[in-house]
Design a protein around this motif. Sequence first.
Motif, PDB file in Angstrom:
ATOM      1  N   TYR A 317      -2.739 -20.209 -29.250  1.00 23.42           N
ATOM      2  CA  TYR A 317      -1.796 -19.630 -28.296  1.00 23.42           C
ATOM      3  C   TYR A 317      -0.854 -20.690 -27.749  1.00 23.42           C
ATOM      4  O   TYR A 317      -1.152 -21.888 -27.735  1.00 23.42           O
ATOM      5  N   LEU A 318       0.309 -20.221 -27.288  1.00 22.23           N
ATOM      6  CA  LEU A 318       1.279 -21.051 -26.591  1.00 22.23           C
ATOM      7  C   LEU A 318       1.837 -20.203 -25.455  1.00 22.23           C
ATOM      8  O   LEU A 318       2.503 -19.193 -25.694  1.00 22.23           O
ATOM      9  N   TYR A 319       1.540 -20.600 -24.218  1.00 20.00           N
ATOM     10  CA  TYR A 319       1.999 -19.867 -23.041  1.00 20.00           C
ATOM     11  C   TYR A 319       2.983 -20.742 -22.262  1.00 20.00           C
ATOM     12  O   TYR A 319       2.695 -21.912 -21.994  1.00 20.00           O
ATOM     13  N   ILE A 320       4.100 -20.156 -21.893  1.00 20.30           N
ATOM     14  CA  ILE A 320       5.159 -20.908 -21.212  1.00 20.30           C
ATOM     15  C   ILE A 320       5.553 -20.201 -19.927  1.00 20.30           C
ATOM     16  O   ILE A 320       5.788 -18.984 -19.919  1.00 20.30           O
ATOM     17  N   VAL A 321       5.620 -20.959 -18.848  1.00 16.06           N
ATOM     18  CA  VAL A 321       6.189 -20.480 -17.589  1.00 16.06           C
ATOM     19  C   VAL A 321       7.391 -21.358 -17.292  1.00 16.06           C
ATOM     20  O   VAL A 321       7.253 -22.583 -17.178  1.00 16.06           O
ATOM     21  N   ASN A 322       8.565 -20.754 -17.190  1.00 16.87           N
ATOM     22  CA  ASN A 322       9.768 -21.543 -16.937  1.00 16.87           C
ATOM     23  C   ASN A 322      10.906 -20.604 -16.575  1.00 16.87           C
ATOM     24  O   ASN A 322      11.129 -19.603 -17.267  1.00 16.87           O
ATOM     25  N   PRO A 323      11.649 -20.914 -15.508  1.00 18.30           N
ATOM     26  CA  PRO A 323      12.734 -20.004 -15.100  1.00 18.30           C
ATOM     27  C   PRO A 323      13.989 -20.154 -15.937  1.00 18.30           C
ATOM     28  O   PRO A 323      14.800 -19.230 -16.024  1.00 18.30           O
ATOM     29  N   TYR A 324      14.170 -21.331 -16.547  1.00 18.38           N
ATOM     30  CA  TYR A 324      15.419 -21.606 -17.259  1.00 18.38           C
ATOM     31  C   TYR A 324      15.117 -21.985 -18.712  1.00 18.38           C
ATOM     32  O   TYR A 324      15.100 -23.158 -19.079  1.00 18.38           O
ATOM     33  N   ILE A 325      14.852 -20.975 -19.533  1.00 22.28           N
ATOM     34  CA  ILE A 325      14.595 -21.215 -20.950  1.00 22.28           C
ATOM     35  C   ILE A 325      15.873 -20.890 -21.720  1.00 22.28           C
ATOM     36  O   ILE A 325      16.200 -19.728 -21.976  1.00 22.28           O
ATOM     37  N   ILE A 326      16.611 -21.935 -22.041  1.00 18.38           N
ATOM     38  CA  ILE A 326      17.833 -21.813 -22.836  1.00 18.38           C
ATOM     39  C   ILE A 326      17.657 -22.784 -24.004  1.00 18.38           C
ATOM     40  O   ILE A 326      18.139 -23.911 -23.976  1.00 18.38           O
ATOM     41  N   PRO A 327      16.917 -22.374 -25.025  1.00 20.57           N
ATOM     42  CA  PRO A 327      16.489 -23.316 -26.060  1.00 20.57           C
ATOM     43  C   PRO A 327      17.620 -23.757 -26.982  1.00 20.57           C
ATOM     44  O   PRO A 327      18.517 -22.971 -27.304  1.00 20.57           O
ATOM     45  N   PHE A 383      10.323 -15.533  -7.001  1.00 18.88           N
ATOM     46  CA  PHE A 383      10.971 -16.362  -8.020  1.00 18.88           C
ATOM     47  C   PHE A 383       9.993 -17.411  -8.548  1.00 18.88           C
ATOM     48  O   PHE A 383       9.449 -18.213  -7.782  1.00 18.88           O
ATOM     49  N   LEU A 384       9.758 -17.408  -9.855  1.00 18.35           N
ATOM     50  CA  LEU A 384       8.879 -18.386 -10.497  1.00 18.35           C
ATOM     51  C   LEU A 384       9.696 -19.613 -10.886  1.00 18.35           C
ATOM     52  O   LEU A 384      10.520 -19.549 -11.791  1.00 18.35           O
ATOM     53  N   HIS A 385       9.439 -20.729 -10.220  1.00 17.50           N
ATOM     54  CA  HIS A 385      10.178 -21.959 -10.483  1.00 17.50           C
ATOM     55  C   HIS A 385       9.338 -22.969 -11.266  1.00 17.50           C
ATOM     56  O   HIS A 385       9.800 -24.061 -11.592  1.00 17.50           O
ATOM     57  N   SER A 386       8.101 -22.618 -11.614  1.00 18.02           N
ATOM     58  CA  SER A 386       7.191 -23.530 -12.308  1.00 18.02           C
ATOM     59  C   SER A 386       7.716 -23.888 -13.690  1.00 18.02           C
ATOM     60  O   SER A 386       8.374 -23.087 -14.353  1.00 18.02           O
ATOM     61  N   LYS A 387       7.392 -25.133 -14.113  1.00 19.68           N
ATOM     62  CA  LYS A 387       7.704 -25.583 -15.472  1.00 19.68           C
ATOM     63  C   LYS A 387       6.380 -25.957 -16.139  1.00 19.68           C
ATOM     64  O   LYS A 387       5.909 -27.085 -16.039  1.00 19.68           O
ATOM     65  N   VAL A 388       5.783 -24.982 -16.813  1.00 21.24           N
ATOM     66  CA  VAL A 388       4.426 -25.119 -17.348  1.00 21.24           C
ATOM     67  C   VAL A 388       4.403 -24.712 -18.815  1.00 21.24           C
ATOM     68  O   VAL A 388       5.063 -23.745 -19.215  1.00 21.24           O
ATOM     69  N   SER A 429      -6.057 -18.618 -17.303  1.00 25.01           N
ATOM     70  CA  SER A 429      -6.525 -17.455 -16.550  1.00 25.01           C
ATOM     71  C   SER A 429      -5.482 -17.026 -15.516  1.00 25.01           C
ATOM     72  O   SER A 429      -5.194 -15.826 -15.365  1.00 25.01           O
ATOM     73  N   ASP A 430      -4.915 -18.003 -14.788  1.00 24.09           N
ATOM     74  CA  ASP A 430      -3.872 -17.698 -13.804  1.00 24.09           C
ATOM     75  C   ASP A 430      -2.650 -17.090 -14.485  1.00 24.09           C
ATOM     76  O   ASP A 430      -2.030 -16.153 -13.964  1.00 24.09           O
ATOM     77  N   PHE A 431      -2.311 -17.633 -15.645  1.00 27.05           N
ATOM     78  CA  PHE A 431      -1.153 -17.134 -16.397  1.00 27.05           C
ATOM     79  C   PHE A 431      -1.349 -15.663 -16.773  1.00 27.05           C
ATOM     80  O   PHE A 431      -0.453 -14.827 -16.583  1.00 27.05           O
TER      81      PHE A 431
END
Length: 468
Positions: A317-327, A383-388, A429-431
């Motif tokens: 798995y690959l889980y991403i938390v990020n508000p600004y995903i502009i790849p 608003f989710l500002h985390s970069k995880v 788990s939090d994700f």
Amino acid sequence: MLIPILIGLYIIIALLMVVSLLLNGVRPSKTLAWLLAIFTIPVAGALLYILFGRNRRKIKMFSLKNQFNPLDELENAQCHSELSANKQKITSLINNTSKCPVTCLNELELLKDGKNTFESIFEALEEAKEHIHLQYYIFEDGILADKLLEVFERKVAENVTVRLLYDGIGSYSLSKKYLKRLKQIGVETAQFLPFKFGRFLSALNYRNHRKIIVIDNKVGFTGGINISDKYLKGDPALGKWHDTHLRIEGEAVDYLNRVFVGDWYLASENKVDIAAFKVHKAPQKGTSLQIVPSGPDDDFDVMEQAFFSIINSAEKYLYIVNPYIIPNHAILQALITAALSGVDVRILMSSSTDIKLVDWCVRAYYESYLKAGIKIYLYDDGFLHSKVMLCDDEIASIGTANLDNRSLQQNYEAQVFVYDPALCKRMKSDFLKDCEKSTVLTDYEKYKKRPWIKKLAQGFAKLLSPLL
């Protein structure tokens, strides 16, 4: 007579830019685009190139030699011996590009949201005996800033050295009154690439996006949280402001401090003797992690290469938390390839961002994600500002870097890569709990039928993605 002179002067300047592009350009497509802009958009094309086009990896902003001293190879190997072979390659990559090895004599605490984070920060600040180093992209007047001022005043009176570094653009609203008060009580301050006319063109596009606190070279904090009251009060438009931060104690703090010292030198031109700081190690082997600093004048694309390697290493798995995903193209293809290979790829972000143009640009990539089978979760409770980034219960990445061109190429960033299965499983788990509270997008055909006006706005924003 004046017009021909100005035209001739522009031609000379344009030719010098062409020489610079040919000598320092990296990507042929990008070089060609800038050449066309310079010659087809008089004046504006040249100004845009000065602002956004110069290759900082060739034209370095500063150099502070011997800033990092890698640990003994044997000790480094012992720290990440439990990682799978393809994940160990990531630690070697980071060590080779940023000179920051894996350290294992650390204690780590995950901090979620503003209240918990600032309680931990102020508790640690009160224990300072020698020095307090702080640097922030956003440092705003308010309750938090006033409380910090009170702590600084007490600590300076106890002969603790306090240094504060703030970004010239991100902290532009910080009042002169507050800065004057800092200097009056004896806090050393420096502004990173200030917003001045003389340096406007050369500095505007390169910001220090790091958030770092180091106390006595023993305790460190870093993550996504700035000094802003919105982390306590929320945002009128977006609601609660959610973020992720880390408290680190142990030998890794020395590397975090070295990042600060390098930035302090660039901003103030005052050197701080790195050797004067004692390295504090946790009493026994604890959490293994790497500090990953990156900037526009690194020899390599440190952060982009690190994220690219994590994505490519994913097996489960690959889980991403990020508000600004502009790849960019490389990151986008890595995400798509992982999903098409059977990896469970999920992206969690807010249902809306704080900047409309950025929001359009972020959404412009949804169609590509959904077509490849990537699941998108839109979080509605603030608003989710985390970069995880989480990968295979082996790697957790927490820090300041977004998945956009600005963070990967232009900003000074700091990320922590943690190699700890227990932390990874807790964060996973939090994700998943946050995903349950979010709106999920999985239907590619349905999303493709969105209104044409939205497609038009997103397409326009996507054109500007290299600048966002």
